[in-house]
Design an enzyme around this catalytic site. Structure first.
Site, PDB file in Angstrom:
ATOM      1  N   ASN A   1      -5.205  15.805   1.030  1.00 53.57           N
ATOM      2  CA  ASN A   1      -4.446  15.936   2.269  1.00 53.57           C
ATOM      3  C   ASN A   1      -4.919  17.070   3.154  1.00 53.57           C
ATOM      4  O   ASN A   1      -4.591  17.117   4.338  1.00 53.57           O
ATOM      5  CB  ASN A   1      -2.954  16.082   1.944  1.00 53.57           C
ATOM      6  CG  ASN A   1      -2.349  14.758   1.523  1.00 53.57           C
ATOM      7  OD1 ASN A   1      -2.078  13.900   2.355  1.00 53.57           O
ATOM      8  ND2 ASN A   1      -2.178  14.572   0.232  1.00 53.57           N
TER       9      ASN A   1
ATOM     10  N   THR B   1       7.182   5.859   1.835  1.00 52.99           N
ATOM     11  CA  THR B   1       6.076   5.643   2.758  1.00 52.99           C
ATOM     12  C   THR B   1       5.147   4.556   2.272  1.00 52.99           C
ATOM     13  O   THR B   1       4.448   4.732   1.302  1.00 52.99           O
ATOM     14  CB  THR B   1       5.265   6.910   2.931  1.00 52.99           C
ATOM     15  OG1 THR B   1       6.161   7.928   3.292  1.00 52.99           O
ATOM     16  CG2 THR B   1       4.212   6.745   3.983  1.00 52.99           C
TER      17      THR B   1
ATOM     18  N   LYS C   1       0.868  -1.173   0.000  1.00 53.44           N
ATOM     19  CA  LYS C   1       0.000   0.000   0.000  1.00 53.44           C
ATOM     20  C   LYS C   1       0.900   1.217   0.000  1.00 53.44           C
ATOM     21  O   LYS C   1       2.027   1.204   0.501  1.00 53.44           O
ATOM     22  CB  LYS C   1      -0.948   0.005   1.200  1.00 53.44           C
ATOM     23  CG  LYS C   1      -0.301   0.136   2.577  1.00 53.44           C
ATOM     24  CD  LYS C   1       0.077   1.517   3.026  1.00 53.44           C
ATOM     25  CE  LYS C   1      -1.081   2.472   2.976  1.00 53.44           C
ATOM     26  NZ  LYS C   1      -0.623   3.872   3.400  1.00 53.44           N
TER      27      LYS C   1
ATOM     28  N   GLU D   1      -1.592  10.009  -4.679  1.00 52.92           N
ATOM     29  CA  GLU D   1      -2.666  10.943  -4.377  1.00 52.92           C
ATOM     30  C   GLU D   1      -2.696  12.081  -5.404  1.00 52.92           C
ATOM     31  O   GLU D   1      -1.761  12.879  -5.491  1.00 52.92           O
ATOM     32  CB  GLU D   1      -2.492  11.499  -2.966  1.00 52.92           C
ATOM     33  CG  GLU D   1      -2.692  10.444  -1.893  1.00 52.92           C
ATOM     34  CD  GLU D   1      -2.316  10.893  -0.507  1.00 52.92           C
ATOM     35  OE1 GLU D   1      -2.604  10.139   0.436  1.00 52.92           O
ATOM     36  OE2 GLU D   1      -1.715  11.976  -0.352  1.00 52.92           O
TER      37      GLU D   1
END
Length: 394
Positions: free
Chosen positions: A389, A182, A171, A266
């Site tokens: 975000n 990350t 993920k 994102e």
């Protein structure tokens, strides 16, 4: 892609109520026998409770199970967070009658929110009951946060006349940059391989894949890559040739997952293969590539489909390495934009703008100073990234 099954391993996922939207948020991966284990963790000095727990447990070189959750990072929760991480492992150990020290833990989600260990405790018996050799897709969905789709990969190889597989889930969509980008990644193989070789192979694969991607330049507190090898196929990775073949498969699998992450980043609309060549050394090339790949001005130009090559060479010039501005050559795909430090004119920019309209393209910067080279996988910055975000905790 090879099937998402690996002999001796089972997996599953369910909704424990950690996520507000009711999606799957708790996953489990189990080996039916003690497995050798290797891991790579975040270099962030702020580290989540599962990371500190796993760092100690993988030192034994043996693991049987991994439980992971999404929706709560279990980070910055003090002693209660450490207790919760141990309690997650203990719940799995009880349910499956395993040594607690051989159960690993991973978490992803919001930082600084008390961990709902009661929800996990209540869900583990049902989770254990769902274990299935075909359960890897559910595990992949259970660790998603802002990901829009699950990320899986598998590869097949052979050693000593026996075939084996490597299967993995991952993920990652935000807080991504090199330095253990990350992410969570859990891989398993039914090959038998020494712990030292397993760790060396994983480290090399991570450095060539997950440490060569960037979405937004941020690094998480929870980054974890775990690889378990249980020997269930009977294939033994012992010779130099077998180790090299295993390495190639693992490298390819990790790069596959890394690309899936960037493509699902994102707000990402552009995926960019960046190459810096002709540096004095590979180290210098990597420094230049990192600086370009992380530059907000470069990334916003990619989003705007603007062939603003000045931002790229300006980023290269502040990378802290030796270069000669009058020797720079720059290409978008195979279109030369800059030759010997000078732009190639409006015609080249027009052609390059067409290249930038594609969802995937390449940028190559040649310093023309030596043989050093480095590659990165980067992307654009879009308005959606800001929106995602800005209200991540809502």
């Amino acid at each position: 892609m090879a099937p998402l099954t690996c002999k001796g391993f089972s997996a599953c996922g369910l909704a424990a109520g950690i996520k507000k939207n009711g999606d799957l948020d708790l996953g489990l991966l189990v080996s039916d026998r003690p497995a050798r284990v290797a891991a790579v963790f975040t270099k962030n000095r702020v580290q989540a409770a599962p990371v500190t727990l796993d760092r100690e447990r993988v030192k034994s070189g043996v693991a049987r199970a991994l439980i992971a959750n999404a929706g709560n990072a279990n980070c910055a929760n003090g002693p209660q967070g450490q207790d919760a991480a141990r309690a997650m492992a203990a719940a799995v150990a009880r349910a499956l009658h395993l040594p607690e020290a051989q159960v690993l833990v991973a978490s992803t989600g919001v930082i600084g929110v008390p961990f709902p260990i009661d929800l996990v405790d209540a869900a583990v018996p049902a989770l254990a009951g769902r274990l299935d050799e075909n359960g890897v897709p559910d595990l992949a969905r259970a660790i998603m946060t802002t990901d829009t789709r699950p990320k899986t990969a598998s590869r097949e190889g052979s050693a000593g006349g026996r075939s084996y597989r490597i299967v993995a889930v991952a993920k990652g969509a935000g807080m991504i940059r090199p330095d253990m980008a990350t992410m969570l990644c859990f891989a398993c193989t039914d090959a038998e391989i020494a712990v030292s070789d397993l760790q060396a192979s994983l480290g090399q694969s991570v450095n060539g894949s997950f440490n060569r991607i960037t979405i937004d330049g941020d690094t998480s507190t929870n980054d974890t890559v775990i690889l378990m090898a249980n020997g269930g196929s009977g294939a033994k990775i012992e010779s130099d040739a077998d180790r090299a073949a295993f390495q190639r498969l693992l490298d390819d699998l990790c790069m596959d997952l890394a690309r899936q992450m960037v493509k699902d980043g994102e707000g990402v609309t552009k995926v960019v293969d960046l190459t810096v060549r002709g540096a004095h050394s590979d180290r210098d090339a990597r420094a230049v590539a990192d600086t370009i790949a992380h530059s907000p001005l470069v990334k916003t130009a990619f989003f705007g489909e603007d062939a603003n090559w000045g931002r790229i060479i300006a980023a290269a010039g502040r990378a802290g390495v030796m270069l000669d501005p009058d020797r720079l050559d720059l290409f978008f795909d195979d279109i030369q934009m800059v030759e010997n430090g000078t732009g190639c004119g409006p015609g080249a920019e027009e052609k390059a703008t067409r290249a930038l309209k594609k969802p995937e393209f390449s940028v190559t910067l040649d310093l023309n100073l030596g043989a050093g080279t480095a590659t990165m996988l980067t992307c654009d910055f879009s308005l959606d990234y800001v929106n995602i975000n800005a209200d991540y905790r809502s």
